[in-house]
Design a protein around this motif. Structure first.
Motif, PDB file in Angstrom:
ATOM      1  N   ILE A 383      20.360  -0.472 -22.479  1.00  0.00           N
ATOM      2  CA  ILE A 383      20.878   1.232 -22.857  1.00  0.00           C
ATOM      3  C   ILE A 383      20.497   2.027 -21.897  1.00  0.00           C
ATOM      4  N   ILE A 384      19.205   2.190 -21.578  1.00  0.00           N
ATOM      5  CA  ILE A 384      18.738   3.064 -20.680  1.00  0.00           C
ATOM      6  C   ILE A 384      19.216   2.971 -19.390  1.00  0.00           C
ATOM      7  N   SER A 385      19.343   1.945 -18.594  1.00  0.00           N
ATOM      8  CA  SER A 385      19.910   1.681 -17.433  1.00  0.00           C
ATOM      9  C   SER A 385      21.618   2.228 -17.305  1.00  0.00           C
ATOM     10  N   PHE A 386      22.034   1.606 -18.422  1.00  0.00           N
ATOM     11  CA  PHE A 386      23.514   2.186 -18.605  1.00  0.00           C
ATOM     12  C   PHE A 386      23.753   3.562 -18.802  1.00  0.00           C
ATOM     13  N   ILE A 388      21.827   6.021 -17.572  1.00  0.00           N
ATOM     14  CA  ILE A 388      21.093   6.820 -16.433  1.00  0.00           C
ATOM     15  C   ILE A 388      22.518   6.675 -15.471  1.00  0.00           C
ATOM     16  N   PHE A 389      23.060   5.578 -15.319  1.00  0.00           N
ATOM     17  CA  PHE A 389      24.001   5.341 -14.321  1.00  0.00           C
ATOM     18  C   PHE A 389      25.143   6.086 -14.448  1.00  0.00           C
ATOM     19  N   ILE A 390      25.790   6.325 -15.629  1.00  0.00           N
ATOM     20  CA  ILE A 390      26.962   6.998 -15.941  1.00  0.00           C
ATOM     21  C   ILE A 390      26.851   8.573 -15.851  1.00  0.00           C
ATOM     22  N   PHE A 391      25.359   8.833 -16.299  1.00  0.00           N
ATOM     23  CA  PHE A 391      25.345  10.411 -16.284  1.00  0.00           C
ATOM     24  C   PHE A 391      25.810  11.235 -15.048  1.00  0.00           C
ATOM     25  N   PRO A 392      25.436  10.839 -13.886  1.00  0.00           N
ATOM     26  CA  PRO A 392      26.304  11.522 -12.676  1.00  0.00           C
ATOM     27  C   PRO A 392      27.525  11.936 -13.063  1.00  0.00           C
ATOM     28  N   PHE A 393      28.458  10.841 -13.404  1.00  0.00           N
ATOM     29  CA  PHE A 393      29.831  10.877 -13.476  1.00  0.00           C
ATOM     30  C   PHE A 393      30.543  12.044 -14.518  1.00  0.00           C
ATOM     31  N   LEU A 394      29.515  12.645 -15.317  1.00  0.00           N
ATOM     32  CA  LEU A 394      30.067  13.474 -16.611  1.00  0.00           C
ATOM     33  C   LEU A 394      29.721  14.788 -16.177  1.00  0.00           C
ATOM     34  N   SER A 395      30.611  15.696 -16.484  1.00  0.00           N
ATOM     35  CA  SER A 395      30.564  17.070 -16.238  1.00  0.00           C
ATOM     36  C   SER A 395      30.919  17.941 -17.592  1.00  0.00           C
ATOM     37  N   ASP A 396      31.474  17.311 -18.772  1.00  0.00           N
ATOM     38  CA  ASP A 396      31.621  18.055 -19.962  1.00  0.00           C
ATOM     39  C   ASP A 396      30.188  17.974 -20.633  1.00  0.00           C
ATOM     40  N   LEU A 397      29.984  19.253 -21.382  1.00  0.00           N
ATOM     41  CA  LEU A 397      28.723  19.224 -22.110  1.00  0.00           C
ATOM     42  C   LEU A 397      28.573  18.456 -22.994  1.00  0.00           C
ATOM     43  N   THR A 398      29.716  18.417 -24.042  1.00  0.00           N
ATOM     44  CA  THR A 398      29.621  17.156 -25.169  1.00  0.00           C
ATOM     45  C   THR A 398      29.477  15.969 -24.691  1.00  0.00           C
ATOM     46  N   HIS A 399      30.169  15.299 -23.656  1.00  0.00           N
ATOM     47  CA  HIS A 399      29.705  14.111 -23.175  1.00  0.00           C
ATOM     48  C   HIS A 399      28.220  13.810 -22.671  1.00  0.00           C
ATOM     49  N   LEU A 400      27.906  14.872 -22.183  1.00  0.00           N
ATOM     50  CA  LEU A 400      26.472  14.853 -21.544  1.00  0.00           C
ATOM     51  C   LEU A 400      25.562  14.608 -22.943  1.00  0.00           C
ATOM     52  N   CYS A 409      18.361   6.534 -27.840  1.00  0.00           N
ATOM     53  CA  CYS A 409      18.225   5.401 -28.623  1.00  0.00           C
ATOM     54  C   CYS A 409      17.697   4.141 -27.702  1.00  0.00           C
ATOM     55  N   GLY A 410      18.087   4.042 -26.466  1.00  0.00           N
ATOM     56  CA  GLY A 410      17.535   3.027 -25.723  1.00  0.00           C
ATOM     57  C   GLY A 410      16.086   3.264 -25.343  1.00  0.00           C
TER      58      GLY A 410
END
Length: 506
Positions: A383-386, A388-400, A409-410
């Motif tokens: 879960i932690i690896s997943f 961290i991997f997708i974090f740079p692709f997000l820009s919306d604060l809610t998604h972050l 949780c991970g």
């Protein structure tokens, strides 16, 4: 609080001073290195000085560290004020918490561990928003000073680190067996009066020992005072008095109290000689303590000869280095993407809230016999690896915020079982040396891996690439744990071969 608060607390100052990402990574990872290296020496230090002395001294060091950091004249000064001092003090206190709690509990060890973990998460929940609020109100210097005062309150918690032996009840059978072993009773029953006989008075505190010693040397023969200070007979005495650490002892000779008082004149004539001998003894005692600490530390690292311990150590190294460096990087990456420092603080707090809930849940479930701690531990790596991997692709604060909550949780699933899975794999008797060895490897990782992440950021000018490297480190931890069953079988086979060879040698 210190790890999650680092980015929020120092990001504005370091950015204003034009500090590079490599320098920032070195400051954070040097502190983490010293923090974890203390896990190796904490057990030997507590054996020599006790839990509370080491803990209170460490708490004071962390508070002094924050106060000194408030007046830092340039970024490099933080290597001393923050990295060195807070790393040494905080590492001693926190590493002690992980090894003290399992010693107190057996049947509800998981629940007790979860409550302790809740304290870790509360610092992560409250710390970043509090640091941001204090900085808005009082600036960098004022905020850091106030946090130093708050951290000083950890001395109150450390004061409850009582040795387990203080709370163990002696059964009547043990008392009877000691009397039947041939020890003479300390208090005679003849004539209904108290009298001192051959024996050893055990005092369970330094204060009671000093009181007893003063009363004997001053010739006080009050039956009331004797009854107050006398303890339990353990063995016959030599005609001298002596003190032992953590279990002070007073040895009384076969002479009566009056004769003992007469001996004081002779002792006073030798005061000068004794003072010289005491100086030599004190110097030798300090050297012997250091030698014992070094020897015990090296002995604990020998546990890494086991493949199981190596998987625990390297898995923990990549995991802890990965997720802590990610949390350090979040405020910098979000501000570079156009978000405010307040938004990054709330992201860190959302991860801490989910981290708290998950740690409480998995620690409590660990008391259930059907709960698979190893599978849950490995799931946390994934879960932690997943996230961290997708974090740079997000820009919306809610998604972050959602991603950081899932990240928490991970972390909770992995770190909530960090010390419990060591017990499950290596046994309770090996917890302290395994934990120390793991801390040593984690510390080495902070020096080798952490600055590398900052260097990648400076060379590539991309936070995304650095975060993907961190995600790969967590994936490596997951892969290592796939080999744990083979490591268990290898150690079991080696143990059986050793047992078969021992009868042949005999």
């Amino acid at each position: 609080m210190l790890g999650p608060c680092f980015g929020v607390l120092f990001s504005r100052y370091l950015l204003q001073e034009g500090s590079s990402s490599t320098t920032t990574a070195w400051i954070f990872n040097t502190q983490s290195f010293i923090w974890n290296i203390m896990g190796v020496v904490t057990r030997p230090l507590t054996q020599e000085f006790g839990w509370r002395r080491v803990g209170i001294f460490g708490s004071i060091l962390v508070s002094v560290s924050m106060i000194a950091s408030a007046f830092t004249p340039y970024p490099e000064f933080l290597f001393f004020s923050f990295s060195l001092i807070s790393g040494a003090g905080g590492g001693a206190v926190v590493c002690m918490c992980f090894t003290v709690i399992p010693l107190y509990f057996d049947r509800r060890r998981g629940l007790a561990n979860g409550i302790m973990m809740a304290g870790v998460c509360m610092g992560q929940i409250v710390g970043p928003p509090l640091a941001r609020l204090l900085q808005d109100e009082f600036g960098f210097t004022g905020a850091t000073l106030i946090l130093g005062g708050i951290i000083l309150h950890s001395c109150v918690g450390v004061s409850f680190f009582h040795p387990v032996e203080w709370h163990m009840k002696r059964s009547p059978a043990q008392v009877v067996s000691q009397t039947q072993e041939g020890s003479l009773p300390l208090i005679s029953q003849g004539n209904g009066k108290l009298s001192v006989r051959e024996g050893l008075v055990i005092s369970h505190s330094e204060m009671s020992f000093s009181e007893s010693l003063c009363e004997v040397e001053s010739g006080v023969t009050s039956e009331f005072m004797l009854a107050k200070n006398l303890g339990i007979v353990s063995r016959p005495l030599r005609s001298s008095y002596c003190t032992l650490r953590n279990n002070s002892t007073l040895a009384l000779s076969t002479l009566d109290i009056a004769s003992n008082a007469a001996m004081q004149d002779t002792e006073r004539n030798d005061d000068q000689l004794r003072s010289d001998e005491d100086d030599e003894t004190r110097c030798w005692s300090i050297c012997s303590v250091l030698l014992r600490v070094i020897h015990s530390t090296i002995s604990d690292l020998g546990v890494l000869r086991s493949p199981r311990a190596c998987i625990l150590a390297f898995g923990g190294t990549f995991c802890i280095n990965g997720y802590l460096n990610f949390m350090m990087m979040v405020p910098f990456a979000m501000q570079a993407a156009g978000h405010t420092l307040e938004a990054s603080a709330w992201c860190l707090s959302s991860s801490a809230i989910s981290n708290l809930l998950m740690r409480l849940m998995v620690s409590s479930l660990s008391d259930w016999s059907k709960f698979n701690m190893r599978a849950c531990h490995m799931a946390g790596f994934g879960i932690i690896s997943f996230t961290i991997f997708i974090f740079p692709f997000l820009s919306d604060l809610t998604h972050l915020l959602v991603t950081m909550a899932l990240f928490g949780c991970g972390v909770g699933a992995t770190m909530g079982l960090y010390n419990l899975v060591m017990i499950d794999v290596m046994g309770l008797e090996n917890l302290a040396p395994v934990f120390g060895a793991c801390c040593f490897m984690v510390a080495v990782g902070f020096i080798c891996l952490g600055p590398l992440i900052g260097f990648v950021r400076d060379v590539s000018n991309s936070y995304a690439l650095s975060m993907w490297v961190l995600a790969g480190m967590l994936l490596t931890s997951f892969t290592l744990w796939l080999f744990m069953p083979a490591a268990v079988r290898y150690d079991q086979r080696r143990l059986e071969e050793k047992e078969q060879q021992e009868p042949k040698k005999v």
